[in-house]
Design a protein around this motif. Sequence first.
Motif, short mmCIF file in Angstrom:
data_model
loop_
_atom_site.label_atom_id
_atom_site.label_comp_id
_atom_site.label_asym_id
_atom_site.label_seq_id
_atom_site.Cartn_x
_atom_site.Cartn_y
_atom_site.Cartn_z
N THR A 37 0.83 -1.21 0.00
CA THR A 37 0.00 0.00 0.00
C THR A 37 0.86 1.25 0.00
O THR A 37 0.56 2.23 -0.70
N LEU A 38 1.94 1.24 0.77
CA LEU A 38 2.84 2.38 0.79
C LEU A 38 3.51 2.58 -0.57
O LEU A 38 3.66 3.71 -1.04
N LEU A 39 3.90 1.49 -1.20
CA LEU A 39 4.50 1.59 -2.53
C LEU A 39 3.51 2.18 -3.54
O LEU A 39 3.87 2.99 -4.39
N ARG A 40 2.25 1.78 -3.45
CA ARG A 40 1.25 2.30 -4.38
C ARG A 40 0.96 3.78 -4.12
O ARG A 40 0.45 4.47 -5.01
N ALA A 41 1.27 4.24 -2.92
CA ALA A 41 1.04 5.66 -2.60
C ALA A 41 2.09 6.56 -3.23
O ALA A 41 1.92 7.79 -3.25
N LEU A 42 3.15 5.98 -3.74
CA LEU A 42 4.25 6.73 -4.35
C LEU A 42 4.25 6.54 -5.86
O LEU A 42 3.70 5.56 -6.36
N PRO A 43 4.86 7.46 -6.60
CA PRO A 43 4.91 7.29 -8.05
C PRO A 43 5.57 5.96 -8.42
O PRO A 43 6.53 5.54 -7.78
N ASP A 206 -8.27 -1.32 7.12
CA ASP A 206 -7.84 -2.38 6.20
C ASP A 206 -6.61 -1.84 5.47
O ASP A 206 -6.72 -0.94 4.64
N VAL A 207 -5.44 -2.40 5.76
CA VAL A 207 -4.22 -1.84 5.19
C VAL A 207 -4.09 -2.08 3.69
O VAL A 207 -3.20 -1.53 3.05
N GLN A 208 -4.98 -2.90 3.12
CA GLN A 208 -4.98 -3.07 1.67
C GLN A 208 -5.70 -1.94 0.95
O GLN A 208 -5.57 -1.80 -0.27
N SER A 209 -6.45 -1.14 1.70
CA SER A 209 -7.10 0.02 1.11
C SER A 209 -6.08 1.11 0.84
O SER A 209 -5.03 1.17 1.51
N PRO A 210 -6.36 2.00 -0.11
CA PRO A 210 -5.41 3.09 -0.39
C PRO A 210 -5.10 3.90 0.86
O PRO A 210 -5.99 4.20 1.66
N LEU A 211 -3.84 4.25 1.03
CA LEU A 211 -3.41 4.99 2.22
C LEU A 211 -4.17 6.29 2.38
O LEU A 211 -4.53 6.69 3.50
N ALA A 212 -4.45 6.98 1.29
CA ALA A 212 -5.14 8.26 1.36
C ALA A 212 -6.56 8.14 1.91
O ALA A 212 -7.13 9.11 2.41
N VAL A 213 -7.13 6.93 1.85
CA VAL A 213 -8.50 6.72 2.32
C VAL A 213 -8.55 6.68 3.84
O VAL A 213 -9.41 7.31 4.47
N TRP A 214 -7.61 5.93 4.46
CA TRP A 214 -7.69 5.75 5.90
C TRP A 214 -6.66 6.54 6.69
O TRP A 214 -6.74 6.61 7.93
N LEU A 218 -0.88 10.64 6.85
CA LEU A 218 0.30 9.81 6.59
C LEU A 218 0.60 9.75 5.09
O LEU A 218 1.76 9.70 4.68
N HIS A 219 -0.44 9.75 4.28
CA HIS A 219 -0.24 9.74 2.85
C HIS A 219 0.57 10.95 2.40
O HIS A 219 1.51 10.82 1.60
N GLN A 220 0.25 12.12 2.92
CA GLN A 220 0.99 13.32 2.55
C GLN A 220 2.45 13.22 2.99
O GLN A 220 3.35 13.62 2.26
N ARG A 221 2.68 12.67 4.16
CA ARG A 221 4.06 12.56 4.62
C ARG A 221 4.84 11.54 3.78
O ARG A 221 6.01 11.76 3.45
N VAL A 222 4.20 10.43 3.45
CA VAL A 222 4.87 9.43 2.63
C VAL A 222 5.21 9.98 1.26
O VAL A 222 6.27 9.68 0.70
N LEU A 223 4.33 10.81 0.69
CA LEU A 223 4.63 11.42 -0.59
C LEU A 223 5.92 12.22 -0.56
O LEU A 223 6.66 12.29 -1.54
N HIS A 224 6.22 12.82 0.60
CA HIS A 224 7.45 13.59 0.73
C HIS A 224 8.69 12.70 0.69
O HIS A 224 9.79 13.20 0.46
#
Length: 230
Positions: A37-43, A206-214, A218-224
């Motif tokens: 999920t974290l990998l999918r949150a990144l380009p 559910d950690v299989q859901s997109p990070l931005a949803v739950w 954290l999604h914004q920080r991971v993008l950095h």
Amino acid sequence: MPRDGPEPRAPGYDLAVATISVSGACSRAGKTALAATLLRALPPATVTALKFTTTEDVFERCPRGTTCVVCDIDVPFRILDDQETLREPGTDTDRLAQAGAARVLWTIARASAAATAWRAVSLRLGPGPLVIEGSTVVDLAGPDMLFFVVHPFLSPSRWKPTSGALLARADAVIVNRPRAETRPPSEEVMAEIARHRRLDDVRIADVQSPLAVWAPDLHQRVLHANLACA
């Protein structure tokens, strides 16, 4: 009502991260699912993924009760980078590759050789963001951000010995409850988490859901992580 335990970290601290670790309380907690999920949150194709497996120094039997090329290694450590092994369908490493990792490595180390194995694999990683799956490796890698995932029902008596310390220090603790599951996490699990940190910053998702949803914060920080290493 405040609970005993470490204070939660402030939500706006140190946004630039380069190394993200995913650890867990036990097998089947959802470490690989969260790492994907974290990998999918990144380009796509911007992040290296490392699975770091630590096994016993003296092999007795695999916890799964089967012949095991992971637990029973005849060398102090092994670093796997061949695509035939890593892209075997259904494996954790294949799931990391499918999630968009630019490169996947798998390190298997006996406990006594974990530090040596980390030094060896770190030389192969190169620049750029890194997502690591594994618990023992956390102290060796010193990640910029640590996620800890917990099975919602598995008894804490079956948790790894490292769980308490990792729970206390994690930037994010997630109780991995599938979307179709209607039961709340067990009281035993939540009580054990509360022994090590406050519950008001623990996420049930559910950690299989997109990070931005739950976890949009954290999604914004991971993008950095990607921007910091560009």
